[in-house]
Write an enzyme that holds these catalytic residues in place. Structure first.
Site, short mmCIF file in Angstrom:
data_model
loop_
_atom_site.label_atom_id
_atom_site.label_comp_id
_atom_site.label_asym_id
_atom_site.label_seq_id
_atom_site.Cartn_x
_atom_site.Cartn_y
_atom_site.Cartn_z
N ASP A 70 0.83 -1.21 0.00
CA ASP A 70 0.00 0.00 0.00
C ASP A 70 0.87 1.27 0.00
O ASP A 70 2.11 1.18 -0.01
CB ASP A 70 -0.92 -0.07 1.23
CG ASP A 70 -2.30 0.52 0.96
OD1 ASP A 70 -2.43 1.31 0.01
OD2 ASP A 70 -3.24 0.19 1.72
N GLU A 126 -0.87 1.87 -5.12
CA GLU A 126 -0.69 3.30 -4.84
C GLU A 126 -1.74 4.15 -5.56
O GLU A 126 -1.56 5.34 -5.75
CB GLU A 126 0.75 3.75 -5.05
CG GLU A 126 1.33 3.58 -6.44
CD GLU A 126 0.80 4.62 -7.40
OE1 GLU A 126 -0.07 4.24 -8.21
OE2 GLU A 126 1.26 5.78 -7.36
N TRP A 127 -2.84 3.46 -5.90
CA TRP A 127 -4.09 4.12 -6.32
C TRP A 127 -3.96 4.92 -7.61
O TRP A 127 -4.80 5.80 -7.89
CB TRP A 127 -4.62 5.04 -5.19
CG TRP A 127 -4.45 4.46 -3.84
CD1 TRP A 127 -4.90 3.24 -3.43
CD2 TRP A 127 -3.78 5.03 -2.71
NE1 TRP A 127 -4.55 3.02 -2.12
CE2 TRP A 127 -3.86 4.11 -1.66
CE3 TRP A 127 -3.11 6.25 -2.49
CZ2 TRP A 127 -3.29 4.35 -0.40
CZ3 TRP A 127 -2.56 6.49 -1.24
CH2 TRP A 127 -2.66 5.54 -0.21
N GLY A 128 -2.92 4.66 -8.39
CA GLY A 128 -2.79 5.38 -9.66
C GLY A 128 -2.19 6.76 -9.50
O GLY A 128 -2.05 7.50 -10.48
N ASN A 185 0.79 7.93 -9.04
CA ASN A 185 2.05 8.21 -9.73
C ASN A 185 2.13 7.45 -11.05
O ASN A 185 3.21 7.03 -11.46
CB ASN A 185 3.23 7.83 -8.83
CG ASN A 185 3.22 8.62 -7.54
OD1 ASN A 185 3.64 9.77 -7.50
ND2 ASN A 185 2.70 8.02 -6.48
N ASP A 213 -9.94 3.56 -3.65
CA ASP A 213 -10.70 2.37 -3.28
C ASP A 213 -12.11 2.35 -3.88
O ASP A 213 -12.76 3.38 -4.02
CB ASP A 213 -10.85 2.31 -1.75
CG ASP A 213 -9.51 2.02 -1.08
OD1 ASP A 213 -8.49 1.93 -1.78
OD2 ASP A 213 -9.51 1.90 0.15
C1 GLA Z 1 -5.99 1.29 1.28
C2 GLA Z 1 -6.11 0.29 0.14
C3 GLA Z 1 -7.25 -0.67 0.44
C4 GLA Z 1 -6.97 -1.37 1.76
C5 GLA Z 1 -6.78 -0.38 2.87
C6 GLA Z 1 -6.29 -1.03 4.15
O1 GLA Z 1 -7.10 2.12 1.36
O2 GLA Z 1 -6.33 0.95 -1.06
O3 GLA Z 1 -7.42 -1.59 -0.60
O4 GLA Z 1 -5.84 -2.19 1.61
O5 GLA Z 1 -5.80 0.61 2.52
O6 GLA Z 1 -6.09 -0.10 5.19
#
Ligand code: GLA
Length: 410
Positions: free
Chosen positions: A157, A190-192, A194, A212
């Site tokens: 993460d 890392e959610w995109g 970078n 998320d």
């Molecule tokens: C982030 C991630 C999620 C999950 C949570 C856990 O938000 O994107 O998928 O792993 O952390 O805290």
């Protein structure tokens, strides 16, 4: 003995390469070939968040087998955030002793004993998103610990990373995993932020493209510093990313919400279908111990899964849009095509699709099919029946938020 020979041989080769002025073979690489098709499995986060323990994991492993999910292709059982206890005086991480009293090795053995693989979660920052000890500064040590436990998959993460450089931080963990020697699928989370699609293929096997997912059809929940996205928003955010995905390096639009109750059964089925069209990792995120027959039917639809797991590894795309009616296409191996008719709106949609009106012309996969010259057979992958050919228009009515998923074969 053989291992010692290999090590001595490797050292000799390296010395020779250096003497000859050749570039030394780089140790910096991911374990190749572990995800030639998008990874499939289950992850604890979407349904259980921090409320996890070893009996939940064991029961989930059992349910994955008894529900038929293992046989349908699901493999990885991943414990997400909050499994952690403390680091000891030498810096080694231990699981929470109350929630995982038997330890992680015993849990991994149990999961492996059921023909499944074991995944775990950590974070590039000093603390995880849930405030547990993160990996920063402990990467090589953690990788060794994971190898000892028998970990096969690591989701990593991006919370509490400040000004850290994402590609460097993830490469450090990749190198640590490689040095530890146990093959691990590496999932970058890392959610995109970078643009991991630009650098992630050398680092990991899949990368999250967005924040998320939220268990709803179309809602975005703004938490101030971050947003969690409804299913439809996540789908729309995949636009323009497909050329970066392929065997061993996938775009990850986040884990599934199928069976979690925020969407109707129709919407769950559409969510699953679109993930298959996107060649997305299929990580179930529901309570496998208590599934409705409909949820099991969705998650174990082998004909839909075959679209996702197609060995060509081409991510599908939105081919056409007329108001709320969309047509998605995914080129498949052997010249097959998946076609998805998708009603994203709240009223029924008439479909009257003349195959011959538009050729499929996809530069990314170099696919060209002109139905004026090529007739293909249709199979409906949710009704599990043949559905005619492309010689005549395809006619149906789509209920709100529903899909028809077809496989076209020559
Ligand atoms: C982030 C991630 C999620 C999950 C949570 C856990 O938000 O994107 O998928 O792993 O952390 O805290």
């Amino acid at each position: 003995m053989q291992k010692r020979f290999h090590t001595a041989f490797g050292t000799a080769c390296l010395a020779l390469a250096l003497c000859l002025g050749l570039p030394a073979p780089s140790p910096a690489q991911k374990f190749k070939g572990l995800a030639l098709t998008p990874p499939m499995g289950w992850n604890s986060w979407n349904r259980f968040a921090c409320d996890i323990n070893e009996s939940l994991m064991r029961q989930t492993a059992d349910a994955m087998v008894s529900s038929g999910m293992r046989d349908a292709g699901y493999r990885y059982l991943v414990i997400d955030d909050c499994w952690h206890g403390q680091r000891d005086s030498l810096g080694f991480i231990h699981p929470d002793p109350d929630r995982f009293p038997s330890g992680m090795k015993a849990l991994a053995d149990y999961i492996h004993g059921r023909g499944l693989k074991f995944g775990i979660y950590s974070c590039a920052g000093a603390l995880t998103c849930g405030g547990r000890p993160g990996g920063r500064g402990h990467e090589y040590q953690d990788a060794l610990t994971y190898a000892q436990w028998g970990v096969d998959y690591l989701k990593y993460d991006w919370c509490n990373t400040g000004k850290m450089d994402a590609s460097e931080a993830y490469a450090t963990m990749r190198d640590a995993l490689y040095a530890a020697g146990r093959p691990v699928v590496f999932s970058l989370c890392e959610w995109g932020n970078n643009k991991p699609w630009l650098w992630g293929a050398d680092v990991g096997h899949l990368w999250r493209t967005t924040g998320d997912i939220h268990d709803c059809w179309d809602c975005d929940i703004n938490y101030g510093t971050w947003t969690s996205w409804g299913m439809l928003s996540i789908v729309d955010m995949q636009k323009d990313l497909r050329q970066y995905a392929g065997p061993d390096h996938w775009n990850d639009p986040d884990m599934l919400e199928v069976g979690n109750g925020g969407m109707t059964a129709t919407e769950d089925r559409t969510h699953f279908t679109l993930w298959c069209m996107l060649a997305a990792p299929l990580m179930a995120g529901n309570d496998l111990r208590r599934m409705s027959p409909e949820t099991v039917r969705i998650l174990t639809n082998r004909e839909a899964i075959a679209v996702d797991q197609d060995s060509l590894g081409v991510q599908g795309f939105r081919f056409m849009k007329k108001g709320d009616l969309e047509v998605w296409v995914k080129p498949l191996t052997g010249g097959d095509l998946a076609f998805c008719f998708f009603n994203r709106g709240g009223t029924p949609q008439r479909v009257d699709y003349d195959w011959k009106a538009d050729a499929v012309n996809d530069g990314v996969s170099r696919t060209y099919v002109d139905f004026k010259h090529t007739e293909m057979k249709l199979r409906d992958l949710w009704a599990h029946r043949d559905a005619g050919t492309t010689a005549v228009p395809f006619r149906t009515t789509l209920a709100p938020h529903d899909v028809v998923l077809l496989r076209l074969t020559k």
